[in-house]
Design a protein around this motif. Structure first.
Motif, PDB file in Angstrom:
ATOM      1  N   PRO A 227      45.079  30.941  37.340  1.00 16.21           N
ATOM      2  CA  PRO A 227      45.487  32.080  36.704  1.00 16.21           C
ATOM      3  C   PRO A 227      44.209  33.178  37.089  1.00 16.21           C
ATOM      4  N   PHE A 228      44.755  34.189  36.622  1.00 18.31           N
ATOM      5  CA  PHE A 228      43.969  35.570  36.483  1.00 18.31           C
ATOM      6  C   PHE A 228      42.987  35.727  35.222  1.00 18.31           C
ATOM      7  N   THR A 229      41.531  35.956  35.257  1.00 19.82           N
ATOM      8  CA  THR A 229      40.775  35.938  34.022  1.00 19.82           C
ATOM      9  C   THR A 229      39.824  37.077  34.518  1.00 19.82           C
ATOM     10  N   LEU A 230      39.211  37.682  33.031  1.00 19.72           N
ATOM     11  CA  LEU A 230      38.342  38.534  33.417  1.00 19.72           C
ATOM     12  C   LEU A 230      36.986  37.756  33.422  1.00 19.72           C
TER      13      LEU A 230
ATOM     14  N   LYS B 222      33.084  37.723  32.657  1.00 22.23           N
ATOM     15  CA  LYS B 222      32.179  38.030  31.757  1.00 22.23           C
ATOM     16  C   LYS B 222      32.768  38.759  30.460  1.00 22.23           C
ATOM     17  N   ILE B 223      34.203  38.463  30.102  1.00 18.72           N
ATOM     18  CA  ILE B 223      34.797  38.911  29.035  1.00 18.72           C
ATOM     19  C   ILE B 223      35.875  37.694  28.320  1.00 18.72           C
ATOM     20  N   GLN B 224      35.355  37.547  27.320  1.00 17.72           N
ATOM     21  CA  GLN B 224      36.015  36.451  26.585  1.00 17.72           C
ATOM     22  C   GLN B 224      37.481  36.906  26.480  1.00 17.72           C
ATOM     23  N   GLY B 225      38.441  35.898  26.907  1.00 20.29           N
ATOM     24  CA  GLY B 225      39.809  36.255  26.654  1.00 20.29           C
ATOM     25  C   GLY B 225      40.737  35.206  27.222  1.00 20.29           C
ATOM     26  N   PRO B 226      42.061  35.432  27.149  1.00 21.20           N
ATOM     27  CA  PRO B 226      42.725  34.583  27.882  1.00 21.20           C
ATOM     28  C   PRO B 226      43.253  34.663  29.330  1.00 21.20           C
ATOM     29  N   SER B 227      43.797  33.581  29.910  1.00 20.94           N
ATOM     30  CA  SER B 227      44.208  33.730  31.166  1.00 20.94           C
ATOM     31  C   SER B 227      45.521  34.130  31.413  1.00 20.94           C
ATOM     32  N   PHE B 228      45.876  34.671  32.442  1.00 20.65           N
ATOM     33  CA  PHE B 228      47.160  35.169  32.800  1.00 20.65           C
ATOM     34  C   PHE B 228      47.854  34.634  34.082  1.00 20.65           C
ATOM     35  N   PRO B 229      49.070  34.680  34.300  1.00 21.43           N
ATOM     36  CA  PRO B 229      50.044  34.106  35.437  1.00 21.43           C
ATOM     37  C   PRO B 229      49.737  35.005  36.485  1.00 21.43           C
TER      38      PRO B 229
ATOM     39  N   LEU C  77      48.582  39.204  38.002  1.00 18.09           N
ATOM     40  CA  LEU C  77      47.540  40.298  37.708  1.00 18.09           C
ATOM     41  C   LEU C  77      48.356  41.383  36.818  1.00 18.09           C
ATOM     42  N   GLU C  78      49.564  41.679  37.155  1.00 16.83           N
ATOM     43  CA  GLU C  78      50.358  42.455  36.445  1.00 16.83           C
ATOM     44  C   GLU C  78      50.391  42.069  34.670  1.00 16.83           C
ATOM     45  N   ALA C  79      50.469  40.854  34.424  1.00 16.55           N
ATOM     46  CA  ALA C  79      50.285  40.501  33.149  1.00 16.55           C
ATOM     47  C   ALA C  79      49.029  40.428  32.553  1.00 16.55           C
TER      48      ALA C  79
ATOM     49  N   GLY D 189      48.066  42.603  29.270  1.00 19.51           N
ATOM     50  CA  GLY D 189      47.617  41.865  28.345  1.00 19.51           C
ATOM     51  C   GLY D 189      46.293  42.436  27.722  1.00 19.51           C
ATOM     52  N   CYS D 190      45.641  43.281  28.791  1.00 21.85           N
ATOM     53  CA  CYS D 190      44.229  43.648  28.318  1.00 21.85           C
ATOM     54  C   CYS D 190      44.140  45.105  28.133  1.00 21.85           C
ATOM     55  N   ALA D 191      45.354  45.693  28.324  1.00 25.42           N
ATOM     56  CA  ALA D 191      45.385  47.447  28.125  1.00 25.42           C
ATOM     57  C   ALA D 191      44.887  47.785  27.101  1.00 25.42           C
ATOM     58  N   GLN D 192      44.924  47.247  25.939  1.00 28.16           N
ATOM     59  CA  GLN D 192      44.548  47.669  24.604  1.00 28.16           C
ATOM     60  C   GLN D 192      42.858  47.529  24.508  1.00 28.16           C
ATOM     61  N   LYS D 193      42.354  46.353  24.752  1.00 29.18           N
ATOM     62  CA  LYS D 193      41.092  45.986  24.813  1.00 29.18           C
ATOM     63  C   LYS D 193      40.353  46.653  25.584  1.00 29.18           C
TER      64      LYS D 193
END
Length: 86
Positions: free
Chosen positions: A51-54, A56-63, A65-67, A71-75
């Motif tokens: 999966p794709f993850t950021l 150094k920033i805590q958060g979920p993984s995504f299946p 790049l678009e997701a 998923g991170c747009a607001q944060k």
């Protein structure tokens, strides 16, 4: 390129660090404490089949790049993709 754009404008590009093949970099226009604009860069970790993850920033993984972007747009205050980029 990005500094002339409004805060929240972003683009994603391939990471150019040779040891990070498959990684991407998310660049976004943000405001600094002096009401000036700066471009912040965040690496996106990815290897084939994973999966794709950021980085150094805590958060979920995504299946995809678009997701991750959605998923991170607001944060990350991602408002608009940089015009002329895909």
């Amino acid at each position: 390129l990005l500094l002339t754009k409004a805060p929240g404008t972003f683009l994603v590009r391939f990471c150019n660090t040779a040891s990070l093949i498959g990684f991407y970099v998310l660049s976004v226009v943000t405001l600094n404490g002096n009401n000036g604009q700066v471009v912040a860069h965040v690496r996106i970790r990815h290897k084939v089949g994973e999966p794709f993850t950021l980085e150094k920033i805590q958060g979920p993984s995504f299946p995809t790049l678009e997701a991750l972007i959605e998923g991170c747009a607001q944060k990350l205050n991602l408002r608009k993709a940089c015009p002329g980029r895909k």
